[in-house]
Structures are given as structure tokens and as C-alpha cells.
Design a protein around this motif. Structure first.
Motif, PDB file in Angstrom:
ATOM      1  N   ASP A 131      -2.092   9.696 -24.331  1.00 38.87           N
ATOM      2  CA  ASP A 131      -2.425   8.645 -23.362  1.00 38.87           C
ATOM      3  C   ASP A 131      -2.586   7.276 -24.005  1.00 38.87           C
ATOM      4  OD1 ASP A 131      -2.387  10.565 -21.389  1.00 38.87           O
ATOM      5  OD2 ASP A 131      -4.563  10.871 -21.407  1.00 38.87           O
ATOM      6  N   LEU A 132      -2.644   7.231 -25.333  1.00 37.55           N
ATOM      7  CA  LEU A 132      -2.767   5.947 -26.031  1.00 37.55           C
ATOM      8  C   LEU A 132      -1.445   5.515 -26.637  1.00 37.55           C
ATOM      9  CD1 LEU A 132      -4.484   3.611 -27.151  1.00 37.55           C
ATOM     10  CD2 LEU A 132      -5.090   5.091 -29.091  1.00 37.55           C
ATOM     11  N   ALA A 152      -2.171  -7.432 -32.403  1.00 31.60           N
ATOM     12  CA  ALA A 152      -3.580  -7.081 -32.570  1.00 31.60           C
ATOM     13  C   ALA A 152      -4.344  -7.046 -31.248  1.00 31.60           C
ATOM     14  CB  ALA A 152      -4.247  -8.046 -33.536  1.00 31.60           C
ATOM     15  N   LEU A 153      -4.211  -8.068 -30.427  1.00 33.26           N
ATOM     16  CA  LEU A 153      -4.955  -8.101 -29.172  1.00 33.26           C
ATOM     17  C   LEU A 153      -4.504  -6.998 -28.225  1.00 33.26           C
ATOM     18  CD1 LEU A 153      -5.453 -11.867 -28.231  1.00 33.26           C
ATOM     19  CD2 LEU A 153      -7.207 -10.173 -28.765  1.00 33.26           C
ATOM     20  N   LYS A 154      -3.212  -6.779 -28.142  1.00 34.12           N
ATOM     21  CA  LYS A 154      -2.699  -5.730 -27.257  1.00 34.12           C
ATOM     22  C   LYS A 154      -3.206  -4.363 -27.682  1.00 34.12           C
ATOM     23  CE  LYS A 154       1.535  -4.309 -27.746  1.00 34.12           C
ATOM     24  NZ  LYS A 154       3.018  -4.254 -27.756  1.00 34.12           N
ATOM     25  N   VAL A 155      -3.155  -4.088 -28.972  1.00 37.41           N
ATOM     26  CA  VAL A 155      -3.617  -2.796 -29.482  1.00 37.41           C
ATOM     27  C   VAL A 155      -5.122  -2.655 -29.290  1.00 37.41           C
ATOM     28  CG1 VAL A 155      -3.899  -1.410 -31.573  1.00 37.41           C
ATOM     29  CG2 VAL A 155      -1.732  -2.553 -31.123  1.00 37.41           C
ATOM     30  N   ALA A 156      -5.873  -3.730 -29.516  1.00 45.61           N
ATOM     31  CA  ALA A 156      -7.325  -3.678 -29.361  1.00 45.61           C
ATOM     32  C   ALA A 156      -7.714  -3.354 -27.919  1.00 45.61           C
ATOM     33  CB  ALA A 156      -7.945  -5.004 -29.787  1.00 45.61           C
ATOM     34  N   ALA A 179      -6.753   0.356 -27.166  1.00 42.11           N
ATOM     35  CA  ALA A 179      -7.647   1.296 -27.841  1.00 42.11           C
ATOM     36  C   ALA A 179      -9.026   1.299 -27.195  1.00 42.11           C
ATOM     37  CB  ALA A 179      -7.761   0.943 -29.319  1.00 42.11           C
ATOM     38  N   ARG A 180      -9.518   0.126 -26.852  1.00 41.83           N
ATOM     39  CA  ARG A 180     -10.829   0.035 -26.209  1.00 41.83           C
ATOM     40  C   ARG A 180     -10.829   0.779 -24.880  1.00 41.83           C
ATOM     41  NH1 ARG A 180     -15.377  -3.187 -26.160  1.00 41.83           N
ATOM     42  NH2 ARG A 180     -16.337  -3.462 -24.119  1.00 41.83           N
ATOM     43  N   SER A 181      -9.805   0.558 -24.086  1.00 38.16           N
ATOM     44  CA  SER A 181      -9.710   1.223 -22.785  1.00 38.16           C
ATOM     45  C   SER A 181      -9.628   2.734 -22.943  1.00 38.16           C
ATOM     46  CB  SER A 181      -8.486   0.704 -22.028  1.00 38.16           C
ATOM     47  OG  SER A 181      -8.329   1.392 -20.802  1.00 38.16           O
ATOM     48  N   SER A 224     -12.543   5.416 -21.744  1.00 39.98           N
ATOM     49  CA  SER A 224     -12.212   6.432 -20.740  1.00 39.98           C
ATOM     50  C   SER A 224     -12.380   7.850 -21.275  1.00 39.98           C
ATOM     51  CB  SER A 224     -10.771   6.236 -20.253  1.00 39.98           C
ATOM     52  OG  SER A 224      -9.838   6.490 -21.303  1.00 39.98           O
ATOM     53  N   SER A 225     -12.415   7.990 -22.602  1.00 36.86           N
ATOM     54  CA  SER A 225     -12.612   9.299 -23.226  1.00 36.86           C
ATOM     55  C   SER A 225     -14.082   9.611 -23.473  1.00 36.86           C
ATOM     56  CB  SER A 225     -11.853   9.364 -24.565  1.00 36.86           C
ATOM     57  OG  SER A 225     -10.470   9.185 -24.372  1.00 36.86           O
ATOM     58  N   GLY A 226     -14.959   8.694 -23.053  1.00 39.65           N
ATOM     59  CA  GLY A 226     -16.391   8.924 -23.195  1.00 39.65           C
ATOM     60  C   GLY A 226     -16.937   8.646 -24.580  1.00 39.65           C
ATOM     61  N   ILE A 227     -16.197   7.903 -25.396  1.00 43.70           N
ATOM     62  CA  ILE A 227     -16.645   7.568 -26.745  1.00 43.70           C
ATOM     63  C   ILE A 227     -17.339   6.208 -26.703  1.00 43.70           C
ATOM     64  CG2 ILE A 227     -15.923   7.125 -29.115  1.00 43.70           C
ATOM     65  CD1 ILE A 227     -13.528   8.990 -28.569  1.00 43.70           C
ATOM     66  N   PRO A 228     -18.631   6.148 -27.040  1.00 38.29           N
ATOM     67  CA  PRO A 228     -19.389   4.896 -26.920  1.00 38.29           C
ATOM     68  C   PRO A 228     -18.809   3.772 -27.772  1.00 38.29           C
ATOM     69  CG  PRO A 228     -20.859   6.763 -27.263  1.00 38.29           C
ATOM     70  CD  PRO A 228     -19.469   7.260 -27.529  1.00 38.29           C
ATOM     71  N   LEU A 229     -18.776   2.584 -27.195  1.00 41.38           N
ATOM     72  CA  LEU A 229     -18.273   1.404 -27.897  1.00 41.38           C
ATOM     73  C   LEU A 229     -19.405   0.449 -28.278  1.00 41.38           C
ATOM     74  CD1 LEU A 229     -15.223   0.626 -25.571  1.00 41.38           C
ATOM     75  CD2 LEU A 229     -15.221   1.933 -27.705  1.00 41.38           C
TER      76      LEU A 229
END
Length: 255
Positions: A185-186, A215-219, A222-224, A228-233
Motif C-alpha cells: 500500500d506504500l 523528499a516531500l512526496k515520499v514524506a 510515508a506519514r499517511s 493508517s497502520s496505527g503506528i504513532p507519529l
């Protein structure tokens, strides 16, 4: 460097992107809170049996004189591969780097970005035979033998005057497990690393690399995906190197 779980302010973001534009690569990093290790492992379908084993040794004085000067010196043993060594300077401004170092194929300028902070560094690298690191950290060969002529010149240009590579203490090793995954999904490769310290404490980190242009597109992607996978940011961000240096420096002082 440990950073608060805050967002970059606009001025900080502009400064970071200026550095990104002068760099060779960007690495986006996220420290995973200890309470989320199992959730992250499940969400990313990580199989620990596929992880590569590494040993990381750092070299500094007991009072971390190199670290205070912004210099990081390390060597790694890597399962199934050659070993390597690195001399790193951080922070730095890419335009300030000596052209003789900047033009070397062994030199890389990279921006590390994480929630709430970023740092630009320059690294001079060297590939070593698999047996080289143990021979030097065990005292059979001088530490300087782990480093190329270019690395020694880069070190001499930035280390405190009078402090040679052979004067440094061995800090380590750290046991590292490293695993690469590419979530469907990434569509972007993630690297999971767990650094285990001798007292049993751990730092778990997820990272992904990008070209400066992407860089911005990948960031954002990855953040999204991680959210969505429940991993705290929003957890406290902790750099693996700083944690290792402080741990072993305290151990040397106690000894």
C-alpha cells in the motif's frame, strides 16, 4: 539528538528544504515507541527471522570530545557482507564542504528528517574485509587501519587538534537487527532497525530514503501510510548514535 514530538515550523521547513536542495539524499526517520513494537511488527508484516545481524562500534574519547565537535566515527560488522567504516560530520552546510571531499565518490551529504527536527550531515565511507573490524577493536591492528586515506584527511580536518584516531576509545558494540520491507500500500521501501544496548534497552526505528526532488512526496506518503497502520507519529524521537555514545561513555566513566 532527541527531539520533541512537534511539527516543523514554517521557517524551519524552509531552512530544511534549502539543505535538501544541496544534498545527495534524504532519510526520513521515525522512532517507534516501545509500547508500539508489536503493533508495528504486525502492521508491516515483519518477520524477525529475515533480519540481518550487525555489530556497530563507535570511537570517541571517554568524555565524547569528538561528539562535541560534531564528528562521529564508527565501524560495522555486517552478517554475510563486507564490513565498513564511516567518518561523519554533523551538522554541516553542504556549501561549506571542501570541494576535494565533496567530489569524492565515497562522500555523501544527507538530510535526516524526523518529526520535530532535522540535521544535515556529511559522511566519508570505506569498505573493509569482514575480519578487519574485530582485529582493530581487539587491539591486534591500530584503529587508523580501519579508515582510508580520504577518511583520515576528513577526520583531521574536523576533529579536535591533537586527537588522533589511535587515541580513541572503543564504544560498543551495539547489536543491531535490520530488515527491509516494501508494503504494497506504500510502494516505498522501509527499513526497520532495532538497536539493543548491553543493559537490555532498545531503540526501534523505521526509515526510508529518498532523492532530494522526491523528499516531500515520499514524506507525505510515508506519514499517511504509517498513521493508517496505527503506528504513532507523535512519540519522542531518539537518535540511535547519541543513545549509544552516552551509554558507553557512562560505562567508561564508571569503569
Amino acid at each position: 539528538m532527541t527531539t520533541a514530538p512537534a511539527q516543523l515550523l514554517p521557517d524551519q521547513l524552509v531552512s530544511m528544504m534549502e539543505l535538501v536542495g544541496q544534498s545527495d539524499s534524504v532519510e526520513l526517520k521515525l522512532t517507534v515507541p516501545s509500547g508500539s513494537y508489536r503493533a508495528a511488527t504486525k502492521a508491516l508484516a515483519i518477520d524477525p527471522l529475515e533480519a540481518q545481524i550487525r555489530q556497530v562500534f563507535f570511537f570517541d574519547t571517554p568524555d565524547l570530545a569528538l561528539n562535541r565537535a560534531g564528528v562521529v566515527v564508527r565501524a560495522r560488522r555486517i552478517q554475510g557482507r563486507d564490513s565498513d567504516s564511516t567518518v561523519k560530520l554533523r551538522p554541516l552546510t553542504p556549501s561549506d564542504v571542501d570541494p576535494a571531499f565533496r567530489s569524492s565518490p565515497q562522500f555523501n551529504v544527507e538530510v535526516d528528517a524526523m518529526p520535530g527536527g532535522y540535521v544535515c550531515s556529511g559522511s566519508m565511507k570505506n569498505t573493509l574485509p569482514p575480519t578487519a573490524v574485530l582485529a582493530s577493536v581487539g587491539g591486534d591492528r591500530p584503529l587508523r587501519k580501519l579508515f582510508s586515506k580520504e577518511q583520515r584527511a576528513f577526520y583531521a580536518a574536523h576533529a579536535p587538534e591533537g586527537l588522533s584516531l589511535d587515541d580513541l576509545s572503543v564504544l560498543g558494540p551495539i547489536l543491531v537487527l535490520k530488515l527491509k520491507v516494501t508494503p504494497k500500500d506504500l510502494g516505498q521501501r522501509l527499513v526497520a532497525e532495532v538497536w539493543t544496548y548491553p543493559d537490555g534497552s532498545r531503540v526501534a526505528e523505521l526509515s526510508t530514503k529518498s532523492t532530494p526532488a522526491d523528499a516531500l512526496k515520499v514524506a507525505l506518503a510515508a506519514r499517511s501510510y504509517l498513521a493508517s497502520s496505527g503506528i504513532p507519529l507523535s512519540g519522542e524521537q531518539q537518535t540511535k548514535t547519541k543513545t549509544a555514545l552516552e551509554f558507553f561513555a557512562a560505562e567508561l566513566s564508571a569503569g
